[in-house]
Structures are given as structure tokens and as C-alpha cells.
Write a protein that holds these residues in place. Structure first.
Motif, PDB file in Angstrom:
ATOM      1  N   UNK A  77       2.138   8.317   0.299  1.00  0.00           N
ATOM      2  CA  UNK A  77       1.022   7.411   0.594  1.00  0.00           C
ATOM      3  C   UNK A  77      -0.282   7.928   0.005  1.00  0.00           C
ATOM      4  N   UNK A  78      -0.542   9.232   0.136  1.00  0.00           N
ATOM      5  CA  UNK A  78      -1.753   9.809  -0.437  1.00  0.00           C
ATOM      6  C   UNK A  78      -1.755   9.718  -1.965  1.00  0.00           C
ATOM      7  N   UNK A  79      -0.581   9.907  -2.569  1.00  0.00           N
ATOM      8  CA  UNK A  79      -0.500   9.800  -4.033  1.00  0.00           C
ATOM      9  C   UNK A  79      -0.790   8.364  -4.486  1.00  0.00           C
ATOM     10  N   UNK A  80      -0.277   7.382  -3.737  1.00  0.00           N
ATOM     11  CA  UNK A  80      -0.544   5.983  -4.088  1.00  0.00           C
ATOM     12  C   UNK A  80      -2.029   5.664  -3.938  1.00  0.00           C
ATOM     13  N   UNK A  81      -2.646   6.217  -2.865  1.00  0.00           N
ATOM     14  CA  UNK A  81      -4.088   5.986  -2.666  1.00  0.00           C
ATOM     15  C   UNK A  81      -4.898   6.618  -3.794  1.00  0.00           C
ATOM     16  N   UNK A  82      -4.456   7.751  -4.278  1.00  0.00           N
ATOM     17  CA  UNK A  82      -5.165   8.425  -5.367  1.00  0.00           C
ATOM     18  C   UNK A  82      -5.076   7.635  -6.680  1.00  0.00           C
ATOM     19  N   UNK A  83      -3.924   7.002  -6.919  1.00  0.00           N
ATOM     20  CA  UNK A  83      -3.725   6.257  -8.162  1.00  0.00           C
ATOM     21  C   UNK A  83      -4.296   4.842  -8.108  1.00  0.00           C
ATOM     22  N   UNK A  84      -4.599   4.357  -6.904  1.00  0.00           N
ATOM     23  CA  UNK A  84      -5.074   2.967  -6.769  1.00  0.00           C
ATOM     24  C   UNK A  84      -6.443   2.797  -7.434  1.00  0.00           C
ATOM     25  N   UNK A  85      -6.580   1.712  -8.202  1.00  0.00           N
ATOM     26  CA  UNK A  85      -7.867   1.417  -8.876  1.00  0.00           C
ATOM     27  C   UNK A  85      -8.749   0.511  -8.044  1.00  0.00           C
TER      28      UNK A  85
ATOM     29  N   UNK B 196     -10.703  -0.302  -4.854  1.00  0.00           N
ATOM     30  CA  UNK B 196     -11.238   0.450  -3.703  1.00  0.00           C
ATOM     31  C   UNK B 196     -10.711  -0.048  -2.362  1.00  0.00           C
ATOM     32  N   UNK B 197     -10.519  -1.358  -2.231  1.00  0.00           N
ATOM     33  CA  UNK B 197      -9.997  -1.898  -0.965  1.00  0.00           C
ATOM     34  C   UNK B 197      -8.569  -1.421  -0.732  1.00  0.00           C
ATOM     35  N   UNK B 198      -7.763  -1.456  -1.823  1.00  0.00           N
ATOM     36  CA  UNK B 198      -6.370  -0.990  -1.708  1.00  0.00           C
ATOM     37  C   UNK B 198      -6.339   0.500  -1.407  1.00  0.00           C
ATOM     38  N   UNK B 199      -7.193   1.277  -2.032  1.00  0.00           N
ATOM     39  CA  UNK B 199      -7.255   2.716  -1.784  1.00  0.00           C
ATOM     40  C   UNK B 199      -7.648   3.002  -0.342  1.00  0.00           C
ATOM     41  N   UNK B 200      -8.646   2.240   0.157  1.00  0.00           N
ATOM     42  CA  UNK B 200      -9.069   2.442   1.550  1.00  0.00           C
ATOM     43  C   UNK B 200      -7.940   2.099   2.519  1.00  0.00           C
ATOM     44  N   UNK B 201      -7.189   1.025   2.205  1.00  0.00           N
ATOM     45  CA  UNK B 201      -6.068   0.633   3.072  1.00  0.00           C
ATOM     46  C   UNK B 201      -4.994   1.723   3.110  1.00  0.00           C
ATOM     47  N   UNK B 202      -4.699   2.302   1.936  1.00  0.00           N
ATOM     48  CA  UNK B 202      -3.688   3.364   1.894  1.00  0.00           C
ATOM     49  C   UNK B 202      -4.161   4.618   2.622  1.00  0.00           C
ATOM     50  N   UNK B 203      -5.466   4.917   2.521  1.00  0.00           N
ATOM     51  CA  UNK B 203      -5.985   6.077   3.248  1.00  0.00           C
ATOM     52  C   UNK B 203      -5.907   5.864   4.758  1.00  0.00           C
TER      53      UNK B 203
END
Length: 402
Positions: free
Chosen positions: A234-242, A244-251
Motif C-alpha cells: 500500500x505504501x509503495x502504491x501511494x508513493x507511485x501515485x501521481x 494527490x487525492x489517490x495518494x492521500x487515500x492510499x496513505x
């Protein structure tokens, strides 16, 4: 300094040890048929101030008790016939006591001789008639029994030998009971049995520790490790997400997973050893078992006096494993845990009982229950399982507190 290597020390196998013990007891009881009357006769000779024969026979009798029965006697108790008696030992066995002990030894020896003659007659007679093919006939006033000689040899011969061994054990017990009225008596062969049991329980402790290690490894591998891998992904997916909303959701998802992981690690640690057991005692730890159980659990703890930490720990793990088995297999609607301390003879015991109203049929040979039995046996306790088909199931443990 190097410690001695004791790994090669082994006790005799239990069946062979019991056979040798029985043979010693039979021979010793039979020898009492000779020494008992001699002790009576020489004790009477003391009335005419002839003490030499009595002292000699008394020495033989004490040797019989030590060598055949493995009785360790305190020779300084009781009265004495003189200073040389105190120096030579056996001062407690004098005067009227020698008369009583000699009469008992002679009577027990006579019965043993009669029993051995019966054994010899049955065994030798049946063995001889087996070659002729003729049956053995037992005639009574009311009926006559005729059976093939080999079956008589097998059944009556074996039972006669067992009867001789049991009678010899009774003879040792009875003579030791009489001697304890005059002096301290310790059966050293009982100490040998105790050592044998301790060696067995030591091996059981090693097996129980290995089982616990495998369970911990399984909990870590199947639960904690899988959640850590999922959190890492999950953290790796959040790191690769471009986005910001998707990254925040994964975090946010990773944060929730981390909280769940913390709870799971706490559960694993609690299953290994609950901190409440050290901080608040057995009652609080069992209350924790009841709170986390999906089946209603009633806890009744009545402890008097201080209970050693090792005893509380063993009782806790017995109760927890029993409740776990109920949840998994028993289909029960209620569980009751009772813990009390009882005074039995010269020992104080902790008695634990876990009872459920489930379907019963628990297997005492199962790995979980065997592990508990090994853990309790290491503390000189015992575990029993009463689980008839249809229930109820009662798992009991008794552990010495002293």
C-alpha cells in the motif's frame, strides 16, 4: 570450570525396573519366613541375658529391609539395648518391638511361600500336561472345571505371578507402616521412580517449548507477516501515485492497516504471555480471557495465600487453551472456569476446572491438551479430561503450590 557431561546417564527402562523391584520384594518377603522366627527366638533369649544372637539376627533383618525393600531407616530413633546398639544401628528394633516385627515378617513370609507353591504347582503342572495333550481338571464340591493345559498355563500362571508381585508390594507397605511407628522410613525405590518421572517431564517441557515456538512462528507468518507485506504494498502504491487525492487515500488506508497491525502484534504478544498476569494476578488474566471469548465465560477465582508465579502461569495457559478448544470444537453456549486452592495432607494445591455444555468428545491425546499436560507435569501437577459424547466436557488441573 567445565561441568560434567550427564547426557549419558540413563535410568533402566520402566518395565525392567518394575520386574527387578518385584523380584526383590518377593525374595525379601520370602526371606522374612526365616528371619522373622529367628528374631522372635533370639529376642526371647534376651530374657536370660544372651544378647549376642539377637544382635546378629537383628543386623540380618535390617540388611533384608535395606537390600530387598530399599527401606532407608533412621537408626537413632527409639530405645536402645546398650551403647553398642546405638553405634551399630537398629536401636529402634529391640525388645517387644522385635517380637511384633518378627511375628509380622514371619506371617507375611509364610503366606508368600504358600502363594509361590501355588504358582509353581499351576505353572509346572500345566506346562507338563501340555506335552501330553491332556486337559487340566479343577474339582470342587459343587462342580468340576476342565480346560486345556496351555490356556490354564497362560491365564492362571500369569495371574498367579501378578498376585505374587502385588502381595509382595503389600508386604513392603505393611512392614514400612509398622516401622514408621518407631522410626523415620524412606523408600529409596520410590525416589528412583520420582527421578524417572522427572526425566520424563523434563523431556515433556522441551517438547512443550518447541510446540510453543512453532505456534508463535505460525502466528507471525500467517498473520503479522502478511499484514506487513500488505502495508508495504500500500505504501509503495501511494508513493507511485501521481494523483494527490489517490495518494492521500492510499496513505489513509496504510494508516488504518498500521493500526490493525499494532492490534494484531498486541494479540500475539498477549497469547505468548499476558502482562496482566504479572501486574494484576491470575484472576485479572482470566477475566481477559473471558472478555475476548465469543462464548460467554464465567470466572470464579478463590485463592487463599500466595501462589507462585509459575503455578499461576500454568493455570492461565490451561484455562486459555481449554476455552480456545471450546470455541473451535465444542459448539457450547457457556463456559465456567473455577480456580481454588485446597490443603491436601501436607501440600497446598491449586485446582483449576474448565467446564462447558458443548457436544463433548474431546480427545485427550490431541496436541493442545498434551502440551498442557506436559506444562503442568513440569510443576509436578496433573491434567485430566472428562468429555463423554454429548457433553459436558470438564478439563481439570491440579498443581502443587509449595
Amino acid at each position: 570450570m567445565r561441568l560434567p557431561d550427564l547426557s549419558g546417564i540413563q535410568l533402566p527402562r520402566e518395565p525392567a525396573r518394575l520386574v527387578r523391584r518385584s523380584l526383590r520384594h518377593v525374595a525379601g518377603t520370602l526371606l522374612g519366613l526365616v528371619l522373622g522366627p529367628l528374631l522372635l527366638l533370639t529376642a526371647l533369649l534376651m530374657l536370660v541375658r544372651w544378647r549376642g544372637p539377637f544382635r546378629r539376627v537383628r543386623g540380618w533383618e535390617l540388611s533384608r529391609l535395606r537390600r530387598a525393600y530399599r527401606l532407608q531407616l533412621d537408626d537413632q530413633d527409639g530405645d536402645s539395648d546398650g551403647d553398642d546398639d546405638r553405634a551399630g544401628g537398629g536401636a529402634f528394633l529391640g525388645g517387644r518391638r522385635a517380637l511384633l516385627h518378627g511375628a509380622l515378617a514371619g506371617l507375611l513370609g509364610y503366606v508368600m511361600m504358600d502363594l509361590l507353591l501355588l504358582v509353581a504347582a499351576v505353572v509346572l503342572g500345566s506346562f507338563t500336561q501340555s506335552f501330553y495333550g491332556s486337559p487340566v481338571t479343577l474339582e470342587f464340591d459343587l462342580w468340576v472345571i476342565s480346560r486345556p493345559a496351555p490356556s490354564v498355563l497362560l491365564i492362571f500362571g500369569t495371574s498367579s505371578l501378578v498376585a505374587a508381585a502385588l502381595y509382595a508390594e503389600f508386604a513392603v507397605w505393611l512392614q514400612a507402616l509398622l516401622l514408621r511407628r518407631w522410626t523415620d522410613v524412606v523408600r529409596t525405590d520410590a525416589l528412583e521412580s520420582r527421578i524417572s518421572r522427572l526425566l520424563t517431564t523434563r523431556r515433556g517441557v522441551v517438547l512443550a517449548i518447541d510446540d510453543e515456538r512453532r505456534r508463535i512462528e505460525r502466528d507471525l507468518h500467517d498473520g503479522v507477516q502478511q499484514n506487513i507485506v500488505s502495508l508495504s504494498v500500500t505504501l509503495a502504491r501511494a508513493r507511485r501515485a501521481t494523483d494527490p487525492a489517490r495518494s492521500s487515500q492510499l496513505l489513509e488506508q496504510a494508516h488504518a492497516q498500521s493500526q490493525a497491525l499494532i492490534d494484531e502484534v498486541r494479540q500475539v504478544a498477549w497469547r505468548i504471555y499476558p502482562t496482566a498476569l504479572d501486574e494484576h494476578g491470575l484472576a485479572s488474566a482470566l477475566d481477559g480471557v473471558a472478555e475476548t471469548s465469543p462464548v460467554p465465560v464465567h470466572v470464579d477465582v478463590r485463592l487463599e495465600g500466595e501462589v507462585p508465579q509459575a503455578v499461576e502461569s500454568a493455570a492461565y495457559f490451561v484455562a486459555r487453551e481449554a476455552v480456545t478448544n471450546v470455541v473451535k470444537h465444542a459448539a457450547a453456549s457457556h463456559v465456567r472456569i473455577t480456580v481454588v486452592t485446597l490443603a491436601e495432607s501436607d501440600r497446598r494445591m491449586l485446582r483449576l476446572s474448565v467446564e462447558d455444555d458443548g457436544i463433548g468428545g474431546a480427545n485427550p491425546e490431541g496436541g493442545g491438551l498434551q502440551g498442557l499436560a506436559r506444562r503442568v507435569a513440569a510443576l509436578d501437577g496433573s491434567v485430566s479430561v472428562d468429555s463423554p459424547a454429548g457433553g459436558p466436557t470438564i478439563i481439570s488441573a491440579e498443581i502443587p503450590c509449595d
